[in-house]
Scaffold this motif. Structure first.
Motif: not given
Length: 273
Positions: A164-175
């Motif tokens: 999850l190191t870069g999950v904020g770049r890859a997924r929207s808030l809803a996702h």
């Protein structure tokens, strides 16, 4: 096919001889038309594009195009002005140096344009600011939620779940929220759950690391590796995540906001699942 998708920026980089200028001026309208999606937002084309996406793209980008081991296609450059011709070119030619291969050998030009129509239908405005408190969410992640027992974040490593190191770049808030409260809705490729029952009745549940017609290797929640031959155990692949599916009850609505805010803040390189 890619030679017909010639942008004006490329044309400007070329030296045009005076005797050829008239021919170029005649061809420019045709070149511009070649960059226009002939299907636009036609509903039937969108639906056909959805089918193409699920076959060729969903294994990496998720069934909803909101990211898996590859980025969320509903955000970023796709939602902030990339032209249809740019999307066509990336799909047909791929992205050098990445896992994104070109599909011009597998898909017709028409189907690539239908795929572009579908991608346009799922793009969303950039994320609003998260409603929660990322610092509070970090405490929940490593404490009450015990998420760090399975997921890697930076140098804090677990090998069970996705990085999850870069999950904020890859997924929207809803996702991100859906990934927490409904982990079985969109399983991350490469993290299939398998259950093994040995001949003496021992049951082991874990994440598949390798599975074929002859054997299976898995890692359990304690990060122990196991390897079995099919001749010595019953091996069953399951369409569910090992992640608990009751976080909607474990966390309050405010806590979920905080947790999503923390996940959204994870934008370092080195992991985007």
């Amino acid at each position: 096919m890619r030679s017909t998708i010639l942008t004006h920026s490329v044309l400007r980089q070329r030296v045009v001889a005076p005797e050829h200028l008239g021919i170029l001026l005649i061809l420019l309208p045709a070149l511009a038309a070649a960059q226009t999606n002939p299907y636009g937002s036609d509903p039937q084309a969108r639906e056909a594009g959805r089918g193409v996406f699920r076959i060729y793209c969903a294994p990496c980008h998720g069934i909803r195009a909101q990211g898996g081991r590859a980025p969320d296609l509903t955000l970023g450059r796709y939602a902030s002005g990339a032209g249809d011709a740019d999307l066509f070119r990336v799909i047909s030619g791929g992205v050098p140096g990445t896992e994104m291969q070109g599909y011009d050998a597998n898909l017709s030009s028409d189907n690539i344009w239908r795929l572009v129509s579908y991608l346009r239908s799922v793009t969303a405005p950039p994320n609003a600011a998260p409603a929660g408190d990322a610092a509070a969410g970090e405490k929940l992640f490593w404490g009450k939620g015990r998420c760090g027992q399975c997921h890697r974040v930076g140098e804090r490593v677990s090998r069970v779940g996705p990085n999850l190191t870069g999950v904020g770049r890859a997924r929207s808030l809803a996702h991100l929220r859906e990934s927490v409260v409904a982990p079985n809705a969109d399983l991350t490729p490469g993290f299939a759950t398998i259950t093994v029952v040995t001949r003496d009745g021992k049951k082991i549940v874990g994440v598949a690391r390798a599975i074929d017609n002859f054997s299976a290797q898995l890692i359990d929640l304690a990060e122990n590796f196991h390897s079995f031959l099919r001749s010595e155990a019953t091996i069953q692949r399951e369409s569910r995540s090992l992640m608990p599916d009751d976080y909607a009850k474990v966390f309050t609505a405010a806590e979920l906001d905080d947790l999503v805010a923390y996940l959204s803040s994870l934008r370092a390189t080195g992991g985007s699942q």
